[in-house]
Design a protein around this motif. Sequence first.
Motif, PDB file in Angstrom:
ATOM      1  N   THR A 185       0.867  -1.181   0.000  1.00 58.14           N
ATOM      2  CA  THR A 185       0.000   0.000   0.000  1.00 58.14           C
ATOM      3  C   THR A 185       0.903   1.229   0.000  1.00 58.14           C
ATOM      4  O   THR A 185       2.054   1.178   0.465  1.00 58.14           O
ATOM      5  CB  THR A 185      -0.922   0.023   1.233  1.00 58.14           C
ATOM      6  OG1 THR A 185      -0.134  -0.080   2.424  1.00 58.14           O
ATOM      7  CG2 THR A 185      -1.917  -1.121   1.183  1.00 58.14           C
ATOM      8  N   LEU A 186       0.403   2.325  -0.542  1.00 60.74           N
ATOM      9  CA  LEU A 186       1.184   3.551  -0.684  1.00 60.74           C
ATOM     10  C   LEU A 186       0.606   4.662   0.195  1.00 60.74           C
ATOM     11  O   LEU A 186      -0.609   4.854   0.236  1.00 60.74           O
ATOM     12  CB  LEU A 186       1.184   4.016  -2.140  1.00 60.74           C
ATOM     13  CG  LEU A 186       1.882   3.108  -3.160  1.00 60.74           C
ATOM     14  CD1 LEU A 186       1.663   3.640  -4.570  1.00 60.74           C
ATOM     15  CD2 LEU A 186       3.364   2.995  -2.850  1.00 60.74           C
ATOM     16  N   ALA A 187       1.480   5.350   0.870  1.00 61.29           N
ATOM     17  CA  ALA A 187       1.074   6.563   1.579  1.00 61.29           C
ATOM     18  C   ALA A 187       0.998   7.734   0.605  1.00 61.29           C
ATOM     19  O   ALA A 187       0.227   8.680   0.808  1.00 61.29           O
ATOM     20  CB  ALA A 187       2.066   6.875   2.701  1.00 61.29           C
ATOM     21  N   ARG A 188       1.800   7.660  -0.459  1.00 64.67           N
ATOM     22  CA  ARG A 188       1.772   8.676  -1.507  1.00 64.67           C
ATOM     23  C   ARG A 188       2.176   8.002  -2.813  1.00 64.67           C
ATOM     24  O   ARG A 188       3.222   7.383  -2.895  1.00 64.67           O
ATOM     25  CB  ARG A 188       2.730   9.822  -1.183  1.00 64.67           C
ATOM     26  CG  ARG A 188       2.690  10.972  -2.221  1.00 64.67           C
ATOM     27  CD  ARG A 188       3.554  12.151  -1.794  1.00 64.67           C
ATOM     28  NE  ARG A 188       4.977  11.847  -1.802  1.00 64.67           N
ATOM     29  CZ  ARG A 188       5.725  11.633  -0.723  1.00 64.67           C
ATOM     30  NH1 ARG A 188       5.170  11.684   0.476  1.00 64.67           N
ATOM     31  NH2 ARG A 188       7.020  11.372  -0.827  1.00 64.67           N
ATOM     32  N   GLN A 242      10.797   1.006  -1.070  1.00 64.75           N
ATOM     33  CA  GLN A 242      10.859   2.458  -1.194  1.00 64.75           C
ATOM     34  C   GLN A 242      12.046   2.860  -2.078  1.00 64.75           C
ATOM     35  O   GLN A 242      11.905   3.690  -2.976  1.00 64.75           O
ATOM     36  CB  GLN A 242      10.973   3.095   0.187  1.00 64.75           C
ATOM     37  CG  GLN A 242      11.098   4.607   0.188  1.00 64.75           C
ATOM     38  CD  GLN A 242       9.802   5.313  -0.203  1.00 64.75           C
ATOM     39  OE1 GLN A 242       8.716   4.847   0.135  1.00 64.75           O
ATOM     40  NE2 GLN A 242       9.902   6.411  -0.931  1.00 64.75           N
ATOM     41  N   ALA A 254       5.717   7.158  -1.607  1.00 63.34           N
ATOM     42  CA  ALA A 254       5.962   6.739  -0.226  1.00 63.34           C
ATOM     43  C   ALA A 254       5.235   5.414   0.025  1.00 63.34           C
ATOM     44  O   ALA A 254       4.023   5.308  -0.194  1.00 63.34           O
ATOM     45  CB  ALA A 254       5.498   7.794   0.759  1.00 63.34           C
ATOM     46  N   ALA A 256       3.597   2.679   2.309  1.00 61.27           N
ATOM     47  CA  ALA A 256       2.971   2.600   3.626  1.00 61.27           C
ATOM     48  C   ALA A 256       3.241   1.254   4.282  1.00 61.27           C
ATOM     49  O   ALA A 256       3.631   1.193   5.448  1.00 61.27           O
ATOM     50  CB  ALA A 256       1.464   2.837   3.503  1.00 61.27           C
ATOM     51  N   ALA A 257       3.028   0.153   3.552  1.00 63.42           N
ATOM     52  CA  ALA A 257       3.204  -1.182   4.145  1.00 63.42           C
ATOM     53  C   ALA A 257       3.425  -2.210   3.048  1.00 63.42           C
ATOM     54  O   ALA A 257       2.964  -2.044   1.914  1.00 63.42           O
ATOM     55  CB  ALA A 257       1.981  -1.557   4.986  1.00 63.42           C
TER      56      ALA A 257
END
Length: 498
Positions: A185-188, A242, A254, A256-257
């Motif tokens: 998953t992506l934070a950005r 990353q 970015a 996320a997980a």
Amino acid sequence: MPEHADVLVVGAGPTGLAVAAELALAGIGAVVLDALPERSGQSKALALQPRSAELLDARGWLDPLRPHVHALLPRGHFAGLPLDYSVLETPFPHQIGVEQARIEEVLEQRIAEAGSPVRWAHACTAVRQSADGVAATVETPTGATEITADYLVAADGAHSAVRRALGVPFPGRAARMRMAVADITLARKPSGLADEWAPPQFGGGGFGYLLPLGDGVYRVLFGGEEQQALDRTVPVTAAEVQRALEAVHGGDVAVAAVRWGSRFSDASRQVERYRHGRVLLAGDAAHIHLPAGGQGLNLGLQDAFNLGWKLAAAVRGYGSESLLDTYHDERHPVAARVLVNTRAQGVLTIPDTDLLALREVVGDLLTEPDANRRIAMEVSGLGIRNPVLGAAPHPLLGARLPAALAAEAAGPLRSGRAVLIGPEPLGEAAAPWRGRVEHVPSAARAGLLARPDGYICWAAAGPYDAAGLDAALARWFGRPDTEAAMYRRNEIREEPIR
């Protein structure tokens, strides 16, 4: 007394499950084992090629997958270079973007409904065989046990315990480059990243795919200098992902997980024989290669569709030993060719400046219609043509049924039977094989006999010409007077099928 099964399938991945599902169509309940405690839930492979889609659709197993499809891609690819599938003559001129886990769920449900649920946490640790059958030692949650079977299918992956237990060599080329794959998953997400599937991108000494799987989950596949130094047992971390994404997309991303991750390589290996007595190897237990062009899952599935009906015929008593031998004769060359094209794709994936120039040249060549069609037919699986020695030459012999004829034969194929398409006199000639071969009347055509896997094994030279039909029926579907309870293979002397 040890438990006995007609067929023991070791490995509950898509290949093993598809073999068991094919056997279930013939009323044969295979015992299916897997060493894992439960299904992992990992998405794994992501693409069904057109030929695999045709085969699943013929059995009625494609419809349950439709709600889980992420994308219909009108292009295949060769090392990320696009192949136009729209020119292919098939109801499925596209790659179907669907997770391997969903395919496994559908097939597992099918065999469970037939009374053969997967036995998880059952690891095959030893195998011995005789002329009459196979005995497997199995470690279960309650201790060791033995299961005997008429036949065993080893579909337990690249590190096959069955293959090792039998001492079967796995020759080929060791890994030269290493890569990683993960669901994240992506934070950005990178600016400009569309929510659609796209070819790999190169940059910063590496390459990568970033594909949306829905619900905010992305598949990332990447390879660069860092990955070459990491053993396959080293976990894939968010920090590693990353760095790989930044190398290709810059800092505008970015992680996320990491939901799960795995490492793989371009090792290329294939067993010399797919059949060892009463043990048949299939899928990654028989061949491994770089997962380039989306062919790995499909190669195993098509092994299963080739093997399943032949194994059912052997168990039922009308299939000969030479019929089982055709599994190797037909599938080994197909996988050998896949190993060649995936090694070629591996070269085109190395992010070197000169290799990028080669990619540009090869990409230009693949825009030529003839070149595109040739490679697209190979990668899609539609170009497979099985050898049928001893039969009169015919343009369709050994090829799959054309789409229009496959639609006419939908009923028999869905039930796993062979089909004879042609005028009524041909149906009368095939009457003694009723139950194994179904006649579909067609006054407009000379006559075609297709196996349960949809490949043509006899074709008439002209209208009402039944020359060679009886021989073809007997060769592929046994003697018409053969009953399983009275059949003895060693009493039959027949010309081997090649």
